[in-house]
Design a protein around this motif. Structure first.
Motif, mmCIF file in Angstrom:
data_model
loop_
_atom_site.group_PDB
_atom_site.id
_atom_site.type_symbol
_atom_site.label_atom_id
_atom_site.label_comp_id
_atom_site.label_asym_id
_atom_site.label_seq_id
_atom_site.Cartn_x
_atom_site.Cartn_y
_atom_site.Cartn_z
ATOM 1 N N PRO A 172 0.721 -1.082 0.157
ATOM 2 C CA PRO A 172 0.082 0.026 0.002
ATOM 3 C C PRO A 172 0.742 1.187 0.060
ATOM 4 N N MET A 173 0.337 2.337 -0.452
ATOM 5 C CA MET A 173 1.145 3.674 -0.645
ATOM 6 C C MET A 173 1.370 4.132 0.741
ATOM 7 N N GLY A 174 2.483 4.539 1.074
ATOM 8 C CA GLY A 174 3.092 5.088 2.344
ATOM 9 C C GLY A 174 3.422 4.121 3.034
ATOM 10 N N GLY A 175 2.985 2.870 2.744
ATOM 11 C CA GLY A 175 3.550 1.624 3.764
ATOM 12 C C GLY A 175 4.951 1.334 4.008
ATOM 13 N N TYR A 179 7.258 -3.598 7.695
ATOM 14 C CA TYR A 179 6.040 -3.926 8.492
ATOM 15 C C TYR A 179 4.983 -4.663 7.852
ATOM 16 N N LEU A 180 5.263 -4.955 6.556
ATOM 17 C CA LEU A 180 4.003 -5.642 5.836
ATOM 18 C C LEU A 180 4.216 -7.252 6.046
ATOM 19 N N ASP A 181 2.827 -7.776 5.961
ATOM 20 C CA ASP A 181 3.009 -9.401 6.157
ATOM 21 C C ASP A 181 3.636 -9.917 4.834
ATOM 22 N N GLY A 182 4.061 -10.931 4.972
ATOM 23 C CA GLY A 182 4.806 -11.906 4.029
ATOM 24 C C GLY A 182 3.850 -12.070 2.670
ATOM 25 N N ASN A 183 2.907 -12.414 2.878
ATOM 26 C CA ASN A 183 1.795 -12.790 1.846
ATOM 27 C C ASN A 183 1.635 -11.498 0.814
ATOM 28 N N THR A 184 1.403 -10.289 1.525
ATOM 29 C CA THR A 184 1.382 -9.087 0.511
ATOM 30 C C THR A 184 2.547 -8.668 -0.005
ATOM 31 N N LEU A 185 3.686 -9.073 0.574
ATOM 32 C CA LEU A 185 4.958 -8.831 -0.147
ATOM 33 C C LEU A 185 5.199 -9.770 -1.230
ATOM 34 N N ALA A 186 4.772 -10.946 -1.077
ATOM 35 C CA ALA A 186 4.979 -12.334 -2.139
ATOM 36 C C ALA A 186 4.365 -11.651 -3.245
ATOM 37 N N ARG A 187 3.099 -11.183 -3.159
ATOM 38 C CA ARG A 187 2.025 -10.707 -4.214
ATOM 39 C C ARG A 187 2.700 -9.385 -4.797
ATOM 40 N N ALA A 188 3.308 -8.756 -4.109
ATOM 41 C CA ALA A 188 3.846 -7.398 -4.570
ATOM 42 C C ALA A 188 5.214 -7.793 -5.504
ATOM 43 N N PHE A 189 5.845 -8.851 -5.278
ATOM 44 C CA PHE A 189 6.968 -9.201 -6.142
ATOM 45 C C PHE A 189 6.388 -10.093 -7.149
ATOM 46 N N LEU A 190 5.363 -10.894 -7.069
ATOM 47 C CA LEU A 190 4.753 -11.506 -8.116
ATOM 48 C C LEU A 190 4.186 -10.594 -9.155
ATOM 49 N N GLY A 191 3.663 -9.419 -8.773
ATOM 50 C CA GLY A 191 2.974 -8.514 -9.586
ATOM 51 C C GLY A 191 3.893 -7.494 -10.166
#
Lengths: 199, 199
Positions: A172-175, A179-191
């Motif tokens: 998310p912007m400004g995040g 502190y981000l959860d691994g799931n979101t981070l993984a999705r951010a990498f994939l995308g």
């Protein structure tokens, strides 16, 4: 404590996020200082519950047969965004970045709670998908149920010549990554997307 | 967003602690899933606001001329506890440790807000203090205004042969000295009591 005070306290507990202690505070506050505002609230509740129904086209909450988005001629009739709730429509409208139409599921697939395709108006959605629609944007929540619902709808339109997209998941912007959860981070990498340089 | 939805959202904002975002969540929740509970809430609000008035004897909120505490014959008629709000009465009643009567000021002295002795019903309180009353317990809040109010009332009864007490201030049960503010700690020291040993 008198009977009607007790009744008001328990009635206020129907509001989401309000427990007995907050309800008690609200009751005393209304009765001590805000009787007029309280009567106005009672009136507004009745009016809204009497008048508000679902738009026959997009299932959003509105006062007439067609909501103001469906009846507008300025909206792009070729885009259809599918969301879970009316609050999602409001959130998207407030971004001012989408000019198409909506379809509100009023929930997500949740077989254990008895919510299947019928409850989500999938038949109605199928009827909505005409030749006019060029792109369907799946904007259900990034939860297990929301993802399942998005998957189900994408299967529905698979064989039709309609572009079907899902909103992006990522940081998310400004995040902060830390502190981000691994799931979101993984999705951010994939995308991840190619950087376009203006040089 | 339709007009009556907007109106309901702004009407809900009159509740203490509810901002626009919570009000929006409540509105959608009520309209989507809890219409009956919403109508019941509207009804309860109206009934309570219509029926609830002040007890003519103690100024507490109740439905009849006399509240159930003032009209009870089982209460100790010689004790009068003075509190700021009806919520304070409820809190004290829930402790089951007091069996006397109450007088509710409905606020505290606050000259800047235009709240003086008249608004607190001090005349009515004066009339309440008859020969029957043996002790007046000042249970206003331990804030600057509450202390000032307690001081004012204690001056009123100074010349009469009535015992006038103030609830104890000190370390709350279960609290830790380390994390307590200095003011409370100082009060706890000043109000120290002799330990009675059973030997």
């Amino acid at each position: 404590m008198s009977n009607s005070i007790e009744q008001l306290i328990s009635a206020l507990c129907c509001l989401p996020g309000i427990g007995p202690k907050s309800a008690q505070r609200m009751t005393y506050n209304l009765l001590e200082r805000k009787r007029e505002a309280g009567l106005h609230l009672a009136e507004s509740l009745k009016t809204a519950i009497d008048k508000v129904q679902h738009c026959t086209k997009c299932r959003n909450l509105c006062e007439s047969d067609l909501c103001h988005i469906c009846s507008s001629t300025r909206r792009d009739q070729s885009l259809l965004c599918i969301v879970e709730t009316p609050a999602d429509v409001l959130a998207l409208e407030q971004t001012n970045s989408y000019n198409g139409l909506y379809f509100v599921l009023m929930g997500h697939l949740s077989p254990l709670d008895g919510i299947g395709p019928k409850e989500l108006g999938i038949e109605q959605l199928r009827a909505r998908i005409t030749i006019e629609i060029k792109e369907i944007i799946l904007a259900t929540n990034p939860t297990v149920e929301g993802e399942a619902t998005a998957h189900y709808i994408s299967n529905l339109v698979k064989n039709q010549k309609i572009k079907c997209t899902r909103i992006a998941h990522g940081v998310p912007m400004g995040g902060e990554l830390e502190y981000l959860d691994g799931n979101t981070l993984a999705r951010a990498f994939l995308g991840r997307q190619r950087v376009t340089t203006n040089s």
